[in-house]
Design a protein around this motif. Sequence first.
Motif, short mmCIF file in Angstrom:
data_model
loop_
_atom_site.label_atom_id
_atom_site.label_comp_id
_atom_site.label_asym_id
_atom_site.label_seq_id
_atom_site.Cartn_x
_atom_site.Cartn_y
_atom_site.Cartn_z
N GLN A 168 8.29 3.31 13.44
CA GLN A 168 8.14 2.44 12.26
C GLN A 168 7.31 1.21 12.59
O GLN A 168 6.51 0.76 11.77
CB GLN A 168 9.50 2.03 11.71
CG GLN A 168 10.09 3.04 10.75
CD GLN A 168 9.19 3.32 9.56
OE1 GLN A 168 8.57 4.36 9.49
NE2 GLN A 168 9.10 2.40 8.64
N THR A 169 7.49 0.65 13.77
CA THR A 169 6.71 -0.52 14.18
C THR A 169 5.23 -0.17 14.24
O THR A 169 4.39 -0.91 13.71
CB THR A 169 7.18 -1.03 15.55
OG1 THR A 169 8.56 -1.38 15.46
CG2 THR A 169 6.37 -2.24 16.00
N VAL A 170 4.91 0.95 14.86
CA VAL A 170 3.52 1.39 14.97
C VAL A 170 2.97 1.70 13.58
O VAL A 170 1.85 1.29 13.25
CB VAL A 170 3.40 2.62 15.90
CG1 VAL A 170 2.01 3.21 15.86
CG2 VAL A 170 3.78 2.22 17.33
N TYR A 171 3.75 2.38 12.77
CA TYR A 171 3.32 2.72 11.42
C TYR A 171 3.00 1.46 10.62
O TYR A 171 1.96 1.36 9.98
CB TYR A 171 4.40 3.55 10.72
CG TYR A 171 4.11 3.81 9.26
CD1 TYR A 171 3.22 4.81 8.88
CD2 TYR A 171 4.72 3.04 8.28
CE1 TYR A 171 2.95 5.04 7.53
CE2 TYR A 171 4.45 3.26 6.93
CZ TYR A 171 3.57 4.26 6.57
OH TYR A 171 3.30 4.48 5.25
N ARG A 172 3.90 0.46 10.64
CA ARG A 172 3.68 -0.78 9.89
C ARG A 172 2.45 -1.52 10.41
O ARG A 172 1.70 -2.10 9.63
CB ARG A 172 4.92 -1.68 9.96
CG ARG A 172 6.06 -1.18 9.10
CD ARG A 172 7.17 -2.21 8.94
NE ARG A 172 7.50 -2.95 10.13
CZ ARG A 172 8.50 -2.68 10.95
NH1 ARG A 172 9.31 -1.69 10.69
NH2 ARG A 172 8.73 -3.43 12.01
N PHE A 173 2.26 -1.51 11.71
CA PHE A 173 1.08 -2.14 12.30
C PHE A 173 -0.19 -1.50 11.74
O PHE A 173 -1.09 -2.19 11.27
CB PHE A 173 1.12 -2.03 13.83
CG PHE A 173 -0.17 -2.38 14.50
CD1 PHE A 173 -0.59 -3.70 14.56
CD2 PHE A 173 -0.96 -1.40 15.07
CE1 PHE A 173 -1.78 -4.02 15.18
CE2 PHE A 173 -2.16 -1.72 15.68
CZ PHE A 173 -2.57 -3.04 15.73
N ILE A 174 -0.25 -0.19 11.77
CA ILE A 174 -1.45 0.52 11.28
C ILE A 174 -1.59 0.37 9.78
O ILE A 174 -2.69 0.14 9.27
CB ILE A 174 -1.40 2.00 11.70
CG1 ILE A 174 -1.48 2.11 13.24
CG2 ILE A 174 -2.55 2.78 11.07
CD1 ILE A 174 -1.23 3.49 13.79
#
Length: 159
Positions: free
Chosen positions: A13-19
């Motif tokens: 989720q952290t990576v997804y939100r960053f992208i």
Amino acid sequence: MQSMDEIYQKYAQTVYRFILSKTQDSDVAEELTQETFFQAIRSIDRYDESCKISTWLCAIAKNVLLTYMRKHPGHDSIEELAIPVDSAEKDVVQAAERVELFRKLHDVEEPYREVIYLRVFGGLSFREIGEIHKKTENWARVTFYRGKEKLRKEVENNE
């Protein structure tokens, strides 16, 4: 060290939100999140634990995103953001104001724009933002504040 499955469950989720904060496109963000974890699996032997796993993954995501942007020029327009509306009359005005704010944010120069995106849309801490940029946490705080001030002045000048 955690298994890659545990890492994925904890940080996807952290990576997804960053992208998503950079692309404003949930389909692209989902695809690039998968590519980020694929690249992480391929290079897990190079992870030296000198930074948090989330920081390492966001650094990989940033490289994946840069590769994607080079292959798809013009896709990074913030104006493509889909704005959810609840009620017609009230939300038309709010949506127009929100789009105008995002346009102004899009015109803010780097690194201010990216730091604002990472903080507001990516939900990252100042420490994580500093690590991504290979700077200090204080640099991230100051850059975020200065970026907000530039954006605020731009909005005030157009009122």
